[in-house]
Design an enzyme around this catalytic site. Structure first.
Site, PDB file in Angstrom:
ATOM      1  N   HIS A  61      40.264  41.488 -34.790  1.00 55.68           N
ATOM      2  CA  HIS A  61      41.329  42.648 -34.862  1.00 55.68           C
ATOM      3  C   HIS A  61      42.543  42.584 -33.885  1.00 55.68           C
ATOM      4  O   HIS A  61      43.377  42.983 -33.898  1.00 55.68           O
ATOM      5  CB  HIS A  61      40.866  44.062 -34.952  1.00 55.68           C
ATOM      6  N   ASP A  73      49.784  43.429 -28.555  1.00 64.32           N
ATOM      7  CA  ASP A  73      48.950  43.795 -29.557  1.00 64.32           C
ATOM      8  C   ASP A  73      48.389  43.050 -30.853  1.00 64.32           C
ATOM      9  O   ASP A  73      49.290  42.483 -31.276  1.00 64.32           O
ATOM     10  CB  ASP A  73      49.744  45.231 -30.201  1.00 64.32           C
TER      11      ASP A  73
HETATM   12  P1  ADP Z   1      44.699  50.336 -32.124  1.00 60.94           P
HETATM   13  O1  ADP Z   1      43.952  49.770 -33.068  1.00 60.94           O
HETATM   14  O2  ADP Z   1      45.046  49.409 -30.948  1.00 60.94           O
HETATM   15  O3  ADP Z   1      44.678  51.843 -32.012  1.00 60.94           O
HETATM   16  P2  ADP Z   1      47.080  50.604 -34.120  1.00 60.94           P
HETATM   17  O4  ADP Z   1      48.439  50.878 -34.160  1.00 60.94           O
HETATM   18  O5  ADP Z   1      46.900  49.227 -34.782  1.00 60.94           O
HETATM   19  O6  ADP Z   1      46.325  50.374 -32.667  1.00 60.94           O
HETATM   20  O7  ADP Z   1      46.113  51.428 -34.867  1.00 60.94           O
HETATM   21  C1  ADP Z   1      46.018  52.750 -34.634  1.00 60.94           C
HETATM   22  C2  ADP Z   1      45.681  53.747 -35.322  1.00 60.94           C
HETATM   23  O8  ADP Z   1      45.299  55.067 -35.024  1.00 60.94           O
HETATM   24  C3  ADP Z   1      46.670  54.210 -36.669  1.00 60.94           C
HETATM   25  O9  ADP Z   1      46.082  54.080 -37.762  1.00 60.94           O
HETATM   26  C4  ADP Z   1      47.242  55.253 -36.206  1.00 60.94           C
HETATM   27  O10 ADP Z   1      47.708  56.197 -37.093  1.00 60.94           O
HETATM   28  C5  ADP Z   1      46.028  56.066 -35.525  1.00 60.94           C
HETATM   29  N1  ADP Z   1      46.535  56.714 -34.195  1.00 60.94           N
HETATM   30  C6  ADP Z   1      47.253  56.590 -33.473  1.00 60.94           C
HETATM   31  N2  ADP Z   1      47.362  57.415 -32.417  1.00 60.94           N
HETATM   32  C7  ADP Z   1      47.003  58.609 -33.339  1.00 60.94           C
HETATM   33  C8  ADP Z   1      46.903  59.892 -32.720  1.00 60.94           C
HETATM   34  N3  ADP Z   1      47.206  60.796 -31.625  1.00 60.94           N
HETATM   35  N4  ADP Z   1      46.322  60.893 -33.775  1.00 60.94           N
HETATM   36  C9  ADP Z   1      45.779  60.435 -35.063  1.00 60.94           C
HETATM   37  N5  ADP Z   1      46.017  58.970 -35.338  1.00 60.94           N
HETATM   38  C10 ADP Z   1      46.498  58.139 -34.336  1.00 60.94           C
HETATM   39  O1  F6P Z   2      41.746  47.435 -32.949  1.00 62.69           O
HETATM   40  C1  F6P Z   2      40.846  47.183 -31.840  1.00 62.69           C
HETATM   41  C2  F6P Z   2      39.721  48.409 -32.029  1.00 62.69           C
HETATM   42  O2  F6P Z   2      38.974  48.121 -30.780  1.00 62.69           O
HETATM   43  C3  F6P Z   2      38.843  48.455 -33.190  1.00 62.69           C
HETATM   44  O3  F6P Z   2      37.788  47.663 -32.907  1.00 62.69           O
HETATM   45  C4  F6P Z   2      38.551  49.917 -33.118  1.00 62.69           C
HETATM   46  O4  F6P Z   2      38.246  50.577 -34.368  1.00 62.69           O
HETATM   47  C5  F6P Z   2      39.776  50.716 -32.331  1.00 62.69           C
HETATM   48  O5  F6P Z   2      40.397  49.547 -31.723  1.00 62.69           O
HETATM   49  C6  F6P Z   2      39.567  51.914 -31.448  1.00 62.69           C
HETATM   50  O6  F6P Z   2      38.811  51.268 -30.382  1.00 62.69           O
HETATM   51  P1  F6P Z   2      37.452  52.094 -30.057  1.00 62.69           P
HETATM   52  O7  F6P Z   2      36.544  51.938 -31.145  1.00 62.69           O
HETATM   53  O8  F6P Z   2      37.073  51.636 -28.667  1.00 62.69           O
HETATM   54  O9  F6P Z   2      37.874  53.616 -29.689  1.00 62.69           O
END
Ligand code: ADP
Ligand code: F6P
Length: 483
Positions: free
Chosen positions: A173, A393
């Site tokens: 991912h 990212d």
């Molecule tokens: P990562 O996997 O690195 O966290 P992504 O942008 O790919 O980054 O995915 C983040 C996910 O977490 C998204 O589905 C988003 O809606 C959710 N998210 C991020 N910040 C918040 C928050 N403050 N509250 C709820 N959901 C959140």
């Molecule tokens: O997208 C990367 C990732 O580490 C996922 O494997 C995971 O679901 C998400 O970010 C949140 O991270 P964590 O499980 O460390 O809270």
């Protein structure tokens, strides 16, 4: 789309092998009455396929020394979930240590120094072996096992050594780094060996697949052949090694979101009511800017805040007309880099508000918490400008979620070039977040963009996101794995 209607473990992959998912976290949360399934696009996309194919899900419950791991499988949403037990010290060494203090920074452009502790590596190896052993025990004959993410890179080979009948997929991912960074890892050969146990490895971008191919050639004398020209975003490569009949296919499979769910919630009455009250509660500004991220140093939150502050300082934005809402989810707080990042972001919020806020009207509304989708989607709907500015990212789903909720075809996305999403969302205002002046210019351009241009860019991005949703992603990967 025809391929979206069939569960991936069954019809559209042309056969009916049970689908087993392995990921660091199980999609469950503990409630007073037991367990509840946790929502999330990945889970929603895969659950039907797992259930309909008689599959299972394997992962950690998120709780140290969880006794649930000893009680046998958790039955939820019609599927069997197997909890992998992790002790408090394994969480420290395998999760916070090797996964998030060694691999995470290294795989994200070495934005922070990685630790290379032998004890952390040992815990990573032991926990990966535990996952593999459980999978070997519970996978029905000829199952398809889909392993997710950087926390479990050794599992494919560990599983293959015990079960030759199963087909093994792996999806990374996060970015896969260039060889110059990857080779810093003292255990680089073991990681590549681990991954090559898979039949198919998916990456977010073509570049990730190419980086992996390069290290397999360099470190393990492997041969890699792509079925087309470099730069093709869809092509599949085949990795073989001298003296081995097993081959591993690799390719880009950009992940997406459950667009239907975001659209439905965005269209709902409660969202519409909240949108109008939000604008009022924010002081009826002319332009609302929004950031939504895990509080991770890869996300570029600090640079974004500085750019916003500098635009106010320079009079290019006006604190009475422009406000920023920043939501930052608490994450990995046991790791030093994350605690330091939080302190820096909160210092900046204080500094900029101290300089520009009026009584009752902050210029930055900062929330350090996780929001429900019911609270998040109205924010996406009310935001005139969405700021997604990571330094690196793998994909960035927030960018796609913003686009999916803009049923009004309005709103401007400012998007870092260094996200996987930038490959697809080329109608965003693309920016290099390392370039402070470019970041300020991009924000100013987005704020000033004419309605007509906003609409045409958003329409183009929406049609792409709607077509390539998470079902499309899962179907493509599983069809390729089965094929
Ligand atoms: P990562 O996997 O690195 O966290 P992504 O942008 O790919 O980054 O995915 C983040 C996910 O977490 C998204 O589905 C988003 O809606 C959710 N998210 C991020 N910040 C918040 C928050 N403050 N509250 C709820 N959901 C959140
Ligand atoms: O997208 C990367 C990732 O580490 C996922 O494997 C995971 O679901 C998400 O970010 C949140 O991270 P964590 O499980 O460390 O809270």
């Amino acid at each position: 789309m025809g391929e979206q209607s069939d569960p991936p473990g069954t019809a559209q992959s042309g056969q009916s092998r049970p689908l087993i998912i392995a990921a660091n976290r199980l999609p469950v949360t503990r409630t007073e009455d037991g367990w509840a399934a946790s929502p999330g696009g990945l889970v929603r996309a895969l659950l039907p396929s797992v259930r309909d194919s008689g599959g299972k899900w394997v992962g950690w419950t998120g709780i140290a020394d969880d006794e649930a791991s000893l009680d046998g499988p958790i039955h939820l949403e019609g599927i069997e979930m197997h909890a992998v037990p992790l002790s408090a010290s394994e969480i420290e060494d395998y999760y916070e240590g090797f996964s998030n203090d060694t691999l995470w920074p290294l795989y994200h452009d070495a934005l922070r120094d990685s630790g290379y502790g032998a004890g952390d590596w040992e815990a990573y190896r032991i926990v990966n072996q535990r996952f593999a052993n459980i999978l070997a025990e519970i996978a029905p004959p000829d199952a398809m096992v889909w392993v997710h993410d950087y926390q479990l890179q050794l599992v494919p080979a560990m599983l293959r050594s015990q079960r030759t009948d199963v087909r093994i997929g792996f999806f990374n991912h996060i970015p896969f780094p260039p060889s110059e960074l990857f080779v810093r890892l003292p255990w680089r050969n073991e990681i590549v060996e681990g991954l090559l146990g898979a039949d198919l490895i998916g990456f977010q971008r073509r570049r990730g697949a190419e980086n992996f191919a390069a290290v397999a050639e360099q470190l393990l004398d492997a041969t890699v052949e792509f079925d087309d020209q470099p730069g093709d975003s869809r092509s599949i490569g085949v990795i073989s090694r001298p003296g081995s009949a097993h081959v591993t296919r690799i390719g880009p499979f950009p992940i997406s979101i459950d667009v239907g769910e975001f659209e439905e919630l965005a269209a709902g009455r409660s969202t519409r009511q909240r949108v109008s009250s939000l604008r009022t509660r924010l002081g009826e500004p002319e332009v609302i800017l929004l950031g939504v991220d895990r509080l991770d140093y890869t996300k570029g939150i600090g640079s974004r805040l500085k750019a916003f502050g500098a635009l106010l300082d320079e009079g290019r934005l006006d604190p009475e007309r422009h406000v920023l809402v920043q939501v930052a989810t608490p994450t990995r707080e046991g790791v030093d880099h994350y605690r330091e990042e939080r302190a820096e972001i909160e210092r900046l919020v204080g500094e900029i508000n101290g300089e520009h806020a009026r009584v009752g009207y902050p210029v930055i509304h900062y929330f350090h918490r996780s929001l429900s989708l019911e609270d998040l989607i109205p924010l996406y709907r009310v935001a005139d400008v969405m700021l997604v500015t990571p330094f690196r990212d793998g994909m960035n789903l927030v960018a796609k979620e913003y686009v999916a909720t803009r049923l009004d075809h309005d709103g401007v996305l400012v998007l870092s070039e260094f996200t996987g999403a930038a490959d697809e969302l080329t109608d965003a205002v693309l920016v290099n977040p390392h370039d402070d002046e470019a970041l300020k210019d991009a924000i100013e351009t987005a704020v000033a963009m004419h309605r007509h241009e906003r609409r045409s860019r958003m329409e183009a991005m929406r049609s792409l996101v709607v077509e390539h949703d998470v079902d499309h992603w899962a179907s493509r990967f599983l069809a390729e794995l089965a094929g």
